[in-house]
Enzyme design. Structure first.
Site, mmCIF file in Angstrom:
data_model
loop_
_atom_site.group_PDB
_atom_site.id
_atom_site.type_symbol
_atom_site.label_atom_id
_atom_site.label_comp_id
_atom_site.label_asym_id
_atom_site.label_seq_id
_atom_site.Cartn_x
_atom_site.Cartn_y
_atom_site.Cartn_z
ATOM 1 N N LEU A 33 0.822 -1.221 0.000
ATOM 2 C CA LEU A 33 0.000 0.000 0.000
ATOM 3 C C LEU A 33 0.853 1.267 0.000
ATOM 4 C CD1 LEU A 33 -2.965 -1.029 2.362
ATOM 5 C CD2 LEU A 33 -2.857 -1.144 -0.131
ATOM 6 N N TYR A 140 15.129 2.807 -13.955
ATOM 7 C CA TYR A 140 13.853 2.083 -13.974
ATOM 8 C C TYR A 140 13.873 1.010 -15.067
ATOM 9 C CZ TYR A 140 8.980 1.132 -15.086
ATOM 10 O OH TYR A 140 7.793 0.498 -15.371
ATOM 11 N N PHE A 168 3.400 -0.326 -23.152
ATOM 12 C CA PHE A 168 3.642 1.033 -23.612
ATOM 13 C C PHE A 168 2.928 1.954 -22.609
ATOM 14 C CE2 PHE A 168 6.264 0.805 -27.447
ATOM 15 C CZ PHE A 168 6.540 -0.551 -27.364
ATOM 16 N N HIS A 188 1.829 11.608 -14.979
ATOM 17 C CA HIS A 188 1.440 11.141 -16.310
ATOM 18 C C HIS A 188 0.571 12.155 -17.038
ATOM 19 C CE1 HIS A 188 2.408 7.326 -14.192
ATOM 20 N NE2 HIS A 188 3.086 7.159 -15.306
ATOM 21 N N LEU A 189 0.739 12.160 -18.349
ATOM 22 C CA LEU A 189 0.129 13.221 -19.154
ATOM 23 C C LEU A 189 -1.400 13.277 -19.037
ATOM 24 C CD1 LEU A 189 0.515 15.471 -21.252
ATOM 25 C CD2 LEU A 189 0.265 13.711 -23.039
ATOM 26 N N ARG A 220 3.474 8.884 -28.278
ATOM 27 C CA ARG A 220 3.442 7.678 -27.440
ATOM 28 C C ARG A 220 2.285 6.790 -27.882
ATOM 29 N NH1 ARG A 220 7.588 9.379 -26.522
ATOM 30 N NH2 ARG A 220 8.617 9.952 -24.560
ATOM 31 N N ASP A 283 13.281 11.833 -22.510
ATOM 32 C CA ASP A 283 12.080 11.511 -23.289
ATOM 33 C C ASP A 283 12.441 11.189 -24.736
ATOM 34 O OD1 ASP A 283 9.991 11.666 -21.499
ATOM 35 O OD2 ASP A 283 9.593 13.797 -21.859
HETATM 36 N N1 UFG Z 1 4.330 15.217 -20.854
HETATM 37 C C1 UFG Z 1 4.168 16.578 -20.980
HETATM 38 N N2 UFG Z 1 3.752 17.290 -19.894
HETATM 39 C C2 UFG Z 1 3.487 16.711 -18.693
HETATM 40 C C3 UFG Z 1 3.655 15.300 -18.570
HETATM 41 C C4 UFG Z 1 4.077 14.582 -19.677
HETATM 42 O O1 UFG Z 1 4.411 17.151 -22.048
HETATM 43 O O2 UFG Z 1 3.133 17.420 -17.738
HETATM 44 C C5 UFG Z 1 4.756 14.452 -22.026
HETATM 45 C C6 UFG Z 1 6.036 13.692 -21.804
HETATM 46 O O3 UFG Z 1 7.130 14.491 -22.082
HETATM 47 C C7 UFG Z 1 5.884 12.509 -22.752
HETATM 48 C C8 UFG Z 1 4.358 12.283 -22.788
HETATM 49 O O4 UFG Z 1 3.772 13.468 -22.283
HETATM 50 O O5 UFG Z 1 6.293 12.882 -24.026
HETATM 51 C C9 UFG Z 1 3.921 11.124 -21.933
HETATM 52 O O6 UFG Z 1 4.494 11.291 -20.651
HETATM 53 P P1 UFG Z 1 4.120 10.366 -19.402
HETATM 54 O O7 UFG Z 1 4.903 10.884 -18.240
HETATM 55 O O8 UFG Z 1 2.642 10.273 -19.272
HETATM 56 O O9 UFG Z 1 4.617 8.931 -19.838
HETATM 57 P P2 UFG Z 1 6.084 8.490 -20.313
HETATM 58 O O10 UFG Z 1 5.961 8.200 -21.779
HETATM 59 O O11 UFG Z 1 7.163 9.404 -19.899
HETATM 60 O O12 UFG Z 1 6.272 7.210 -19.378
HETATM 61 C C10 UFG Z 1 5.595 6.010 -19.614
HETATM 62 C C11 UFG Z 1 5.396 5.240 -18.335
HETATM 63 C C12 UFG Z 1 6.697 4.810 -17.760
HETATM 64 C C13 UFG Z 1 7.483 4.097 -18.785
HETATM 65 C C14 UFG Z 1 7.658 4.976 -19.991
HETATM 66 C C15 UFG Z 1 8.413 4.313 -21.091
HETATM 67 O O13 UFG Z 1 4.719 6.040 -17.419
HETATM 68 O O14 UFG Z 1 6.484 3.942 -16.672
HETATM 69 O O15 UFG Z 1 6.370 5.301 -20.508
HETATM 70 O O16 UFG Z 1 9.066 5.296 -21.844
HETATM 71 F F1 UFG Z 1 8.713 3.777 -18.316
#
Ligand code: UFG
Length: 328
Positions: A33, A140, A168, A188-189, A220, A283
């Site tokens: 938790l 990670y 993904f 997360h976005l 993505r 990224d």
């Molecule tokens: N992004 C923004 N603004 C934000 C948050 C995210 O522009 O406030 C962008 C990021 O730069 C990225 C996209 O949105 O291009 C997605 O970002 P996330 O943080 O939602 O997800 P990630 O692709 O960085 O990460 C995900 C998983 C991870 C995994 C990774 C693999 O959350 O666990 O994919 O690359 F490791």
């Protein structure tokens, strides 16, 4: 089947737990938790414990006559894994080895493991197939790749049957169970954009608009969490002693950050102001799955293939639970 889900109180784990529960399997969740939520677990199905507590794991496996494990429990903040790698190596690698030891002792020889597209690092070929070189660019990703290697070696030596499922971008929320996405802090976005629509944030910061992609923002492959869950169920059915499956789980469709924001505008009716920022370190410009192998091997097909339907399911959860679960 009697299945133990480590991390089954977390985002992906809880969706798998409910999917398995509804399909008539006997599920038991093992979670500390630290990130997960008691309210996300089907009633009376939770054991609170640490992965490092090997004897509790072993007695839980024996007592409940567990036949297979789904292993979701892990730390998954890419950025934190860079600034504080110790807890990532400890939890994700040492914790998983403790689980594998307990499984060997209790003679449980099937496991579905949550791996990630982060094991590919910056891929040479997109869409990314399972043939792509695994070359992570952050701790990670390294921890997840290390466990893929351990599973392969344990499978060879001890007859472990395993599926390493390389997710993904997990997204969306269940449409028929009372669960959704609640990370604190949220990074997360999609949930961050929806917090703007809820009035909890003024704008969404876009990390870079100068990438070599059609609109300059990162692309993505957003895969619905219920589709991840159904892939776990399908993978479990395929596991025999010494089975070794390594499969990408994505839709094969890419969406850029701007396309996600636009989908959120359409779904919520909110203008969602954006602010352009510099690139976020680490990224890659584009991560999209070639998911044909999962389809061929498991007969699995994602139900949600467009970003708008994924966002719509997330929005239903966030509108109904603006502060997430009420347990902290
Ligand atoms: N992004 C923004 N603004 C934000 C948050 C995210 O522009 O406030 C962008 C990021 O730069 C990225 C996209 O949105 O291009 C997605 O970002 P996330 O943080 O939602 O997800 P990630 O692709 O960085 O990460 C995900 C998983 C991870 C995994 C990774 C693999 O959350 O666990 O994919 O690359 F490791």
């Amino acid at each position: 089947m009697r299945v133990l889900l480590t991390g089954g109180a977390g985002y992906v784990g809880s969706h798998a737990a409910w999917t398995m529960h509804r399909a008539g399997h006997e599920v038991l969740v093992f979670d500390n938790l630290s990130e997960g939520h008691r309210a996300a677990v089907p009633e009376d199905r939770l054991v609170v414990g640490e992965l490092m507590d090997r004897s509790l794991l072993e007695s839980t496996l024996r007592q409940h006559k567990i036949e297979a494990v789904m292993h979701f429990a892990a730390l998954a903040y890419v950025g934190v894994s860079v600034t504080d790698p110790a807890e990532y190596y400890q939890n994700n690698i040492v914790g998983t080895l403790s689980l594998l030891d307990a499984m060997r002792a209790a003679e449980v020889n099937r496991i579905v493991f949550s791996s990630t597209c982060a094991t590919y690092g910056e891929p040479e070929q997109v869409p990314i197939s399972e043939e792509e070189k695994q070359s992570p660019i952050n701790p990670y990703g390294f921890t997840k790749l290390a466990i893929e290697h351990a599973l392969s070696d344990y499978s060879h030596a001890y007859g472990l049957g395993y599926a390493a499922l390389r997710y993904f971008n997990a997204s969306g929320a269940s449409v028929d169970s009372p669960i959704g996405e609640d990370h604190k802090p949220e990074t997360h976005l999609i949930p961050l954009v929806l917090q703007v629509a809820l009035g909890q944030r003024e704008n969404i910061k876009i990390f870079g608009d100068d990438y070599p992609t059609p609109d300059g923002t990162c692309v993505r492959d957003y895969i619905h969490v219920d589709d991840l869950a159904s892939a776990h169920v399908a993978a479990l059915k395929k596991l025999e002693p010494s089975t070794a499956l390594k499969l990408n789980l994505g839709t094969g469709n890419g969406a850029s950050v701007m396309e996600v924001v636009e989908a959120c505008r359409r779904v919520t009716g909110h203008p969602i102001p954006v602010v352009m920022e510099g690139r976020r370190e680490g990224d890659p410009p584009e991560l999209v799955a070639d998911a044909r192998l999962a389809n061929q091997t498991l007969g699995w097909q994602p139900k949600y293939t467009d970003i708008e339907s994924i966002v719509a399911s997330a929005w239903r959860w966030h509108e109904a639970h603006p502060d997430g679960y009420e347990d902290r």
